[in-house]
Motif scaffolding. Structure first.
Motif, PDB file in Angstrom:
ATOM      1  N   ASP A   1     -36.122  11.526  -7.863  1.00  0.00           N
ATOM      2  CA  ASP A   1     -37.282  12.112  -7.206  1.00  0.00           C
ATOM      3  C   ASP A   1     -37.598  13.446  -7.875  1.00  0.00           C
ATOM      4  N   LYS A   2     -38.413  14.270  -7.241  1.00  0.00           N
ATOM      5  CA  LYS A   2     -38.823  15.535  -7.876  1.00  0.00           C
ATOM      6  C   LYS A   2     -37.672  16.519  -8.038  1.00  0.00           C
ATOM      7  N   GLU A   3     -36.606  16.372  -7.272  1.00  0.00           N
ATOM      8  CA  GLU A   3     -35.452  17.253  -7.402  1.00  0.00           C
ATOM      9  C   GLU A   3     -34.316  16.597  -8.176  1.00  0.00           C
ATOM     10  N   ARG A   4     -34.239  15.294  -8.135  1.00  0.00           N
ATOM     11  CA  ARG A   4     -33.196  14.542  -8.849  1.00  0.00           C
ATOM     12  C   ARG A   4     -33.892  13.817  -9.993  1.00  0.00           C
ATOM     13  N   LYS A   5     -33.852  14.437 -11.173  1.00  0.00           N
ATOM     14  CA  LYS A   5     -34.601  13.912 -12.307  1.00  0.00           C
ATOM     15  C   LYS A   5     -33.727  13.145 -13.300  1.00  0.00           C
ATOM     16  N   GLN A   6     -32.434  13.033 -13.016  1.00  0.00           N
ATOM     17  CA  GLN A   6     -31.530  12.357 -13.950  1.00  0.00           C
ATOM     18  C   GLN A   6     -31.809  10.864 -13.992  1.00  0.00           C
ATOM     19  N   SER A   7     -31.614  10.296 -15.165  1.00  0.00           N
ATOM     20  CA  SER A   7     -31.682   8.836 -15.307  1.00  0.00           C
ATOM     21  C   SER A   7     -30.408   8.236 -14.732  1.00  0.00           C
ATOM     22  N   PHE A   8     -30.400   6.920 -14.572  1.00  0.00           N
ATOM     23  CA  PHE A   8     -29.190   6.258 -14.090  1.00  0.00           C
ATOM     24  C   PHE A   8     -28.029   6.511 -15.052  1.00  0.00           C
ATOM     25  N   GLU A   9     -28.314   6.498 -16.351  1.00  0.00           N
ATOM     26  CA  GLU A   9     -27.271   6.744 -17.346  1.00  0.00           C
ATOM     27  C   GLU A   9     -26.678   8.147 -17.185  1.00  0.00           C
ATOM     28  N   GLU A  10     -27.534   9.137 -16.917  1.00  0.00           N
ATOM     29  CA  GLU A  10     -27.041  10.495 -16.687  1.00  0.00           C
ATOM     30  C   GLU A  10     -26.235  10.575 -15.387  1.00  0.00           C
ATOM     31  N   ALA A  11     -26.640   9.803 -14.392  1.00  0.00           N
ATOM     32  CA  ALA A  11     -25.892   9.762 -13.132  1.00  0.00           C
ATOM     33  C   ALA A  11     -24.491   9.200 -13.371  1.00  0.00           C
ATOM     34  N   VAL A  12     -24.386   8.181 -14.215  1.00  0.00           N
ATOM     35  CA  VAL A  12     -23.088   7.600 -14.556  1.00  0.00           C
ATOM     36  C   VAL A  12     -22.234   8.634 -15.294  1.00  0.00           C
ATOM     37  N   GLN A  13     -22.837   9.374 -16.213  1.00  0.00           N
ATOM     38  CA  GLN A  13     -22.093  10.409 -16.935  1.00  0.00           C
ATOM     39  C   GLN A  13     -21.608  11.497 -15.979  1.00  0.00           C
ATOM     40  N   THR A  14     -22.418  11.838 -14.990  1.00  0.00           N
ATOM     41  CA  THR A  14     -22.008  12.825 -13.987  1.00  0.00           C
ATOM     42  C   THR A  14     -20.809  12.308 -13.205  1.00  0.00           C
ATOM     43  N   TYR A  15     -20.879  11.071 -12.788  1.00  0.00           N
ATOM     44  CA  TYR A  15     -19.769  10.429 -12.071  1.00  0.00           C
ATOM     45  C   TYR A  15     -18.480  10.518 -12.896  1.00  0.00           C
ATOM     46  N   GLU A  16     -18.575  10.174 -14.175  1.00  0.00           N
ATOM     47  CA  GLU A  16     -17.403  10.208 -15.053  1.00  0.00           C
ATOM     48  C   GLU A  16     -16.881  11.635 -15.220  1.00  0.00           C
ATOM     49  N   SER A  17     -17.786  12.602 -15.266  1.00  0.00           N
ATOM     50  CA  SER A  17     -17.375  14.004 -15.361  1.00  0.00           C
ATOM     51  C   SER A  17     -16.614  14.441 -14.109  1.00  0.00           C
ATOM     52  N   MET A  18     -17.079  13.983 -12.949  1.00  0.00           N
ATOM     53  CA  MET A  18     -16.390  14.333 -11.696  1.00  0.00           C
ATOM     54  C   MET A  18     -14.984  13.732 -11.672  1.00  0.00           C
ATOM     55  N   ILE A  19     -14.848  12.512 -12.158  1.00  0.00           N
ATOM     56  CA  ILE A  19     -13.522  11.884 -12.229  1.00  0.00           C
ATOM     57  C   ILE A  19     -12.585  12.745 -13.072  1.00  0.00           C
ATOM     58  N   LYS A  20     -13.053  13.184 -14.235  1.00  0.00           N
ATOM     59  CA  LYS A  20     -12.212  13.994 -15.126  1.00  0.00           C
ATOM     60  C   LYS A  20     -11.785  15.304 -14.466  1.00  0.00           C
ATOM     61  N   VAL A  21     -12.738  16.009 -13.880  1.00  0.00           N
ATOM     62  CA  VAL A  21     -12.435  17.319 -13.293  1.00  0.00           C
ATOM     63  C   VAL A  21     -11.488  17.192 -12.103  1.00  0.00           C
ATOM     64  N   TYR A  22     -11.805  16.295 -11.174  1.00  0.00           N
ATOM     65  CA  TYR A  22     -10.965  16.176  -9.981  1.00  0.00           C
ATOM     66  C   TYR A  22      -9.575  15.635 -10.317  1.00  0.00           C
ATOM     67  N   THR A  23      -9.483  14.753 -11.294  1.00  0.00           N
ATOM     68  CA  THR A  23      -8.176  14.257 -11.730  1.00  0.00           C
ATOM     69  C   THR A  23      -7.367  15.394 -12.352  1.00  0.00           C
ATOM     70  N   ARG A  24      -8.009  16.172 -13.216  1.00  0.00           N
ATOM     71  CA  ARG A  24      -7.339  17.302 -13.852  1.00  0.00           C
ATOM     72  C   ARG A  24      -6.834  18.314 -12.819  1.00  0.00           C
ATOM     73  N   LEU A  25      -7.567  18.459 -11.727  1.00  0.00           N
ATOM     74  CA  LEU A  25      -7.172  19.403 -10.673  1.00  0.00           C
ATOM     75  C   LEU A  25      -6.151  18.811  -9.701  1.00  0.00           C
ATOM     76  N   GLY A  26      -5.750  17.565  -9.932  1.00  0.00           N
ATOM     77  CA  GLY A  26      -4.678  16.973  -9.138  1.00  0.00           C
ATOM     78  C   GLY A  26      -5.109  16.263  -7.868  1.00  0.00           C
ATOM     79  N   TYR A  27      -6.383  15.948  -7.730  1.00  0.00           N
ATOM     80  CA  TYR A  27      -6.845  15.213  -6.552  1.00  0.00           C
ATOM     81  C   TYR A  27      -6.666  13.711  -6.751  1.00  0.00           C
ATOM     82  N   ARG A  28      -6.492  12.995  -5.630  1.00  0.00           N
ATOM     83  CA  ARG A  28      -6.453  11.523  -5.635  1.00  0.00           C
ATOM     84  C   ARG A  28      -7.876  11.046  -5.355  1.00  0.00           C
ATOM     85  N   LEU A  29      -8.369  10.174  -6.192  1.00  0.00           N
ATOM     86  CA  LEU A  29      -9.746   9.706  -6.070  1.00  0.00           C
ATOM     87  C   LEU A  29      -9.790   8.339  -5.402  1.00  0.00           C
ATOM     88  N   VAL A  30     -10.668   8.207  -4.413  1.00  0.00           N
ATOM     89  CA  VAL A  30     -10.846   6.946  -3.703  1.00  0.00           C
ATOM     90  C   VAL A  30     -12.310   6.546  -3.848  1.00  0.00           C
TER      91      VAL A  30
END
Length: 186
Positions: free
Chosen positions: A134-163
């Protein structure tokens, strides 16, 4: 360094457009304590004020405002034993900066290490069937997937368990989170 751990603080994170806000809204409507995503409100404020701290104008300034608000949201929650559900956490700003190839200030890394949430973090995985921009969320689906993958890396590195949350209705996803979160607090 004395970590501040709040086991009753739960993060829901992932890529944009994957259902986080709908989940948080449903939890709020059920009477749970929730904290909204900071990014959308910052975008609205910056656009209204003619500011440049926007993901499409000045990503570093946008990230700084997101970090400051995320930290404030964490610190200002009242003392409670009830679960509190956050639409993104402090570490999401780190993931955003890394995704953009921008430097992560040491104070952000320090805050993400010091101010801890429940060790279990809920992820909304990429799901094309519900994705929209929408007008505030301008990322493509591919960029959304990259964001998801970035969150996995950061939270894993910080020692969180991901569900990962299931591809299901909002009500089913909320029930999944509540079942898991409440069992973790027992």
């Amino acid at each position: 360094m004395n970590k501040k751990v709040r086991d009753h603080f739960f993060i829901v994170t992932g890529g944009p457009g994957m259902g986080k806000t709908a989940i948080i809204a449903a939890l709020r409507d059920m009477g749970h304590i929730t904290v909204p995503e900071t990014g959308r409100e910052i975008i609205r404020q910056q656009v209204a004020a003619g500011g440049q701290a926007l993901p499409w104008a000045n990503r570093q300034a946008f990230a700084r405002l997101m970090f400051e608000q995320s930290l404030q949201d964490y610190l200002e929650q009242p003392a409670t034993s009830r679960p509190v559900f956050f639409d993104r956490g402090i570490a999401d700003t780190i993931g955003y900066l890394e995704l953009c190839g921008l430097p992560v200030p040491e104070e952000m890394e320090h805050a993400a290490t010091l101010y801890r949430f429940n060790p279990t973090v809920f992820l909304t995985p990429p799901w094309m069937a519900i994705y929209e921009h929408d007008k505030e969320r301008k990322q493509s689906f591919e960029e959304a997937v990259q964001t998801y993958e970035s969150m996995i890396k950061v939270y894993t590195r910080l020692g969180y368990r991901l569900v990962k949350l299931p591809e299901a209705t909002v009500a089913e996803r909320v029930a999944f989170i509540l079942d898991k979160a409440l069992s973790l607090l027992l």
